[in-house]
Enzyme design. Sequence first.
Site, PDB file in Angstrom:
ATOM      1  N   LYS A   1      30.570  41.157  25.514  1.00 30.97           N
ATOM      2  CA  LYS A   1      30.415  39.689  25.495  1.00 30.97           C
ATOM      3  C   LYS A   1      29.716  40.163  24.410  1.00 30.97           C
ATOM      4  CE  LYS A   1      31.144  38.771  29.773  1.00 30.97           C
ATOM      5  NZ  LYS A   1      32.289  38.003  29.622  1.00 30.97           N
TER       6      LYS A   1
ATOM      7  N   LYS B   1      41.083  38.043  39.089  1.00 32.51           N
ATOM      8  CA  LYS B   1      40.255  38.019  39.606  1.00 32.51           C
ATOM      9  C   LYS B   1      40.757  37.528  41.343  1.00 32.51           C
ATOM     10  CE  LYS B   1      36.840  37.975  35.823  1.00 32.51           C
ATOM     11  NZ  LYS B   1      36.021  36.565  35.129  1.00 32.51           N
TER      12      LYS B   1
END
Length: 334
Positions: free
Chosen positions: A112, A221
């Site tokens: 991240k 997803k």
Amino acid sequence: MPHALPLPPLDDLTRDAHVVALPLRNRFRGVDVREALLVEGPNGWTEFSPFVEYESAEASAWLAATIDFGWGPAPVAVRSSVLVNATLPAVDAALVPGILRRYPGCRTVKVKVAEPGQSLAHDVARVRAAREFVGDSGRVRIDANTNWSIDQTLEALEALAPFALEYVEQPVRTVPELAAVRDRIAAEGLGVPVAADESVRKATDPLAVARAGAADLLVIKAQPLGGITPALRVVQDAGLPVVVSSAIDTSVGLSMGAYLAASVPSLDHDCGLGTAAMFTSDVTREPLLPSGGAIDVRRVDVDVDLLRASAAAPERREWWLARVAACYRQLEQR
């Protein structure tokens, strides 16, 4: 997104539902505790866990996925396990080795970056630590979650060039900006592929990014796309390589993602489905934790004692039940 399955009665979704609150080991995208609603359908346990800020119009796709996995046709798996990446929150570089050791055997790290309140120097230090951990043969990818501008993306990719990035995920917000980033990367010879995530799962048209030539691969997803079946249609219609990922799901939600990944005909990238390692507890005695760099493709047996131990406060349970009802009404209208 239309819902193809007949809806089960709303009472079947709420009567015996459990709402859990699972603490994370490290803060991730502003979240310290992940809430999810779990319910057992005819196929087994299934999950409803859109992020709390999502309105019912967006969250209803997640409920469609809940129904698809719990009540719909069984997916056709072509593999019994799925290689997964380690997920590295926006932590201090000194913490990187300890976090990555929770992902035994994983050859890929997703880092991240672009965390609000941090600088590019923080990102460089974290990516350097990740590269040192996995070595030259490992893979390091970064995810900016739309937090950069086009110029900031290029500045960051130049600073991170020594670490041989596998790809940059959703550095900017819009599809035209993604296309511009991809063009600039090519023009400046940086050689970093661009992956689209939010431009797929939060879009009214998840194929727009592929039609615009704005990405080299897609992050898919199951829950945001309405379930395994519609997600597989996006994969087929987009015609791009994909990475199947999760949204900080419990092991029940990860099971849904694992079945999606197992159903994708060609899977060339490690998937973001190892995130059970981010929790201090789970809802099963056999969580879908990475082992040998992979997770199994299987249904999860939920443990009632763990459900009770992780139960959310009564007012949070009522909030989630009301949310299911609101999303259910959205699906009835489609």
